[in-house]
Design a protein around this motif. Structure first.
Motif, PDB file in Angstrom:
ATOM      1  N   LYS A   1      -1.054  -2.913   5.354  1.00  0.00           N
ATOM      2  CA  LYS A   1       0.133  -2.630   4.369  1.00  0.00           C
ATOM      3  C   LYS A   1       0.047  -3.382   2.889  1.00  0.00           C
ATOM      4  N   ILE A   2      -0.759  -4.298   2.946  1.00  0.00           N
ATOM      5  CA  ILE A   2      -0.860  -5.094   1.466  1.00  0.00           C
ATOM      6  C   ILE A   2      -2.151  -4.475   0.572  1.00  0.00           C
TER       7      ILE A   2
ATOM      8  N   ALA B   1       0.950  -1.038  -0.055  1.00  0.00           N
ATOM      9  CA  ALA B   1       0.099  -0.150   0.038  1.00  0.00           C
ATOM     10  C   ALA B   1       0.878   1.355  -0.004  1.00  0.00           C
ATOM     11  N   ALA B   2       2.057   1.272   0.314  1.00  0.00           N
ATOM     12  CA  ALA B   2       2.868   2.279   0.516  1.00  0.00           C
ATOM     13  C   ALA B   2       3.461   2.754  -0.818  1.00  0.00           C
ATOM     14  N   GLY B   3       3.192   1.958  -2.070  1.00  0.00           N
ATOM     15  CA  GLY B   3       3.461   2.282  -3.160  1.00  0.00           C
ATOM     16  C   GLY B   3       4.857   1.740  -3.804  1.00  0.00           C
ATOM     17  N   SER B   4       5.552   0.990  -2.999  1.00  0.00           N
ATOM     18  CA  SER B   4       6.672   0.559  -3.254  1.00  0.00           C
ATOM     19  C   SER B   4       7.034  -0.901  -2.622  1.00  0.00           C
ATOM     20  N   GLY B   5       7.404  -1.834  -3.603  1.00  0.00           N
ATOM     21  CA  GLY B   5       7.743  -3.149  -2.939  1.00  0.00           C
ATOM     22  C   GLY B   5       6.628  -4.103  -3.238  1.00  0.00           C
TER      23      GLY B   5
ATOM     24  N   ALA C   1      -9.031  -7.436   4.835  1.00  0.00           N
ATOM     25  CA  ALA C   1      -8.568  -7.022   3.411  1.00  0.00           C
ATOM     26  C   ALA C   1      -9.086  -5.715   3.117  1.00  0.00           C
ATOM     27  N   LYS C   2      -8.881  -5.199   2.115  1.00  0.00           N
ATOM     28  CA  LYS C   2      -9.360  -3.888   1.626  1.00  0.00           C
ATOM     29  C   LYS C   2     -10.490  -4.028   0.843  1.00  0.00           C
ATOM     30  N   VAL C   3     -11.591  -3.324   1.092  1.00  0.00           N
ATOM     31  CA  VAL C   3     -12.868  -3.347   0.241  1.00  0.00           C
ATOM     32  C   VAL C   3     -12.761  -2.166  -0.416  1.00  0.00           C
ATOM     33  N   PHE C   4     -12.984  -2.226  -1.787  1.00  0.00           N
ATOM     34  CA  PHE C   4     -12.992  -0.963  -2.403  1.00  0.00           C
ATOM     35  C   PHE C   4     -14.358  -0.227  -2.538  1.00  0.00           C
ATOM     36  N   THR C   5     -14.398   0.870  -2.417  1.00  0.00           N
ATOM     37  CA  THR C   5     -15.934   1.476  -2.615  1.00  0.00           C
ATOM     38  C   THR C   5     -16.294   1.664  -3.840  1.00  0.00           C
ATOM     39  N   GLY C   6     -15.574   2.184  -4.715  1.00  0.00           N
ATOM     40  CA  GLY C   6     -15.933   2.774  -6.188  1.00  0.00           C
ATOM     41  C   GLY C   6     -15.790   4.045  -6.107  1.00  0.00           C
ATOM     42  N   ALA C   7     -15.642   4.981  -4.935  1.00  0.00           N
ATOM     43  CA  ALA C   7     -15.553   6.322  -4.930  1.00  0.00           C
ATOM     44  C   ALA C   7     -14.232   6.703  -5.028  1.00  0.00           C
ATOM     45  N   SER C   8     -13.851   8.131  -5.116  1.00  0.00           N
ATOM     46  CA  SER C   8     -12.488   8.266  -5.397  1.00  0.00           C
ATOM     47  C   SER C   8     -11.648   8.654  -4.058  1.00  0.00           C
ATOM     48  N   LEU C   9     -12.593   9.340  -3.033  1.00  0.00           N
ATOM     49  CA  LEU C   9     -12.159   9.399  -1.641  1.00  0.00           C
ATOM     50  C   LEU C   9     -13.033   9.161  -0.720  1.00  0.00           C
ATOM     51  N   PRO C  10     -12.588   7.934   0.081  1.00  0.00           N
ATOM     52  CA  PRO C  10     -11.583   7.202   0.036  1.00  0.00           C
ATOM     53  C   PRO C  10     -12.130   6.152  -0.901  1.00  0.00           C
ATOM     54  N   PRO C  11     -10.739   5.642  -1.670  1.00  0.00           N
ATOM     55  CA  PRO C  11     -11.212   4.401  -2.666  1.00  0.00           C
ATOM     56  C   PRO C  11     -11.530   3.055  -1.823  1.00  0.00           C
TER      57      PRO C  11
ATOM     58  N   TYR D   1     -11.874   0.914   2.087  1.00  0.00           N
ATOM     59  CA  TYR D   1     -11.839   1.127   3.753  1.00  0.00           C
ATOM     60  C   TYR D   1     -11.370  -0.346   4.137  1.00  0.00           C
ATOM     61  N   LEU D   2     -10.772  -0.660   5.351  1.00  0.00           N
ATOM     62  CA  LEU D   2     -10.197  -1.989   5.641  1.00  0.00           C
ATOM     63  C   LEU D   2     -11.395  -2.712   6.265  1.00  0.00           C
ATOM     64  N   GLY D   3     -11.599  -3.780   5.729  1.00  0.00           N
ATOM     65  CA  GLY D   3     -12.720  -4.652   6.142  1.00  0.00           C
ATOM     66  C   GLY D   3     -11.998  -5.790   6.786  1.00  0.00           C
TER      67      GLY D   3
END
Length: 376
Positions: free
Chosen positions: A168-169, A94-98, A265-275, A277-279
């Protein structure tokens, strides 16, 4: 002619020695016959006991080797082949690298054991030439399985994917559900296999029928013919023998379970902000709906039981000496203190490469290389 004349005048010189020598020869023949008869019976009894003890110990050897496979090699190879990268695609951080591989992520959470010297990105290690298969859980995640448990160790709540990993992932909720389903399916199958193995073993050692039947067929004593259900009792009930060292569930054989599983795990909302949340699983997945005890994790046998199987079980089987021409009661003068009558002895073991350090190749370091050995 003079010599023959003298012999003719003294017939006692031949007759008297003959009267002494011929009976002695007859006694020697009888002695040889009776000695052969009792020796033959003892050899038959020894062969019968050796065969019976070896066959019965084979059930222990099979259980130990199969349990070692279920504990280590099977889950290691299954998850390595399913989630190693490749063939699986790495997960981005999630940090963008690695990135991290699903195999490494699940191992770090304590989901399954792996080989200590596993090579990242390669096929599962071939361990046939190793005397010790160093397959282990992540000690930080599963400290209860670092050593061999001395009692049943269940985990009420197990985090298949930890909260820290969920943060983190970049792991999407649907993918996490897939990991959970596969994990539950694999360990449910492993639990069924181990349950079946122990059930078969328990039935075979409930009254040790393999020992009784083998001894019955090879010894064929009158006691066995009259009472087949008690055939071989002397050997089975010997001090330090089979009945005194049974492997029984809850006493020296344990199967460990987890009752509930949690994952993040991450639950994607489809919105831009926030994309996203942690489920998390709320409530946790109840594994007792699959099996009353929960989801299988590991099977272990106490150190003392494994050590005893390595040093050996004593089998003292009594037998009745046949009658003889001289009316000597060998059942009294040749009786063993263990049986109260003549007996034969066998020491039967099941041993693995770690014999010198306790004979434990079930857990930790599950190494399916037990072998049945027979000693006089």
């Amino acid at each position: 002619m003079a010599i023959f004349d003298k012999i003719g005048r003294r017939p006692g010189q031949l007759l008297l020695p003959s009267l002494l020598i011929i009976p002695s020869l007859l006694l020697f023949v009888y002695l040889l016959f009776e000695t052969t008869k009792i020796s033959r019976e003892k050899i038959r009894q020894q062969f019968a006991v050796d065969s019976a003890a070896f066959i019965q110990m084979g059930d222990y050897t099979n259980l130990l080797n199969r349990t070692a496979y279920v504990n280590g090699a099977f889950p290691y190879r299954i998850f390595k082949e399913a989630y190693e990268c490749p063939p699986e695609s790495p997960l981005q951080m999630a940090a963008g690298s690695g990135e991290t591989c699903p195999f490494d992520m699940l191992y770090a959470a304590g989901a399954f054991p792996k080989y200590k010297n596993d090579v990242k990105g390669s096929q599962p290690a071939t361990l046939d030439d190793k005397k010790k298969w160093e397959i282990e859980f992540d000690n930080a995640a599963r400290p209860e399985f670092t050593a061999n448990p001395t009692s049943k160790v269940d985990k009420p709540l197990f985090s298949l994917i930890t909260e820290d990993q969920g943060v983190k992932i970049m792991l999407e909720w649907g993918t996490a559900i897939g990991y959970y389903k596969f994990y539950a399916q694999v360990y449910s199958l492993l639990g069924s296999v181990e349950e079946s193995q122990y059930t078969v073993f328990d039935r075979l050692t409930e009254s040790f029928n393999f020992f009784r039947k083998s001894y019955y067929l090879n010894a064929n004593t009158s006691d066995c013919v009259s009472n087949p259900q008690t055939c071989g009792n002397d050997g089975l009930y010997s001090t330090g023998g089979f009945y005194g060292n049974k492997l029984t569930r809850g006493n020296n054989f344990f199967m460990h379970y987890t009752q509930k599983i949690l994952f993040y795990a991450k639950v994607f909302t489809g919105a831009s902000l926030p994309p996203y949340y942690l489920g998390k699983t709320n409530p946790p997945m109840d594994m007792t709906t699959m099996s009353p005890e929960g989801l299988f994790q590991l099977a272990t046998i106490t150190d003392s039981a494994l050590d005893k199987l390595g040093t050996g079980l004593d089998v003292y089987q009594g037998w009745d000496a046949p009658n003889n021409y001289f009316n000597i009661n060998f059942n009294v003068i040749a009786k063993c203190k263990e049986t109260g009558r003549p007996c034969v002895h066998a020491l039967v073991t099941t041993q693995c490469p770690q014999l010198s350090s306790g004979n434990n190749c079930v857990w930790p370091n599950p190494t399916p290389k037990y072998q049945t050995r027979l000693y006089p």
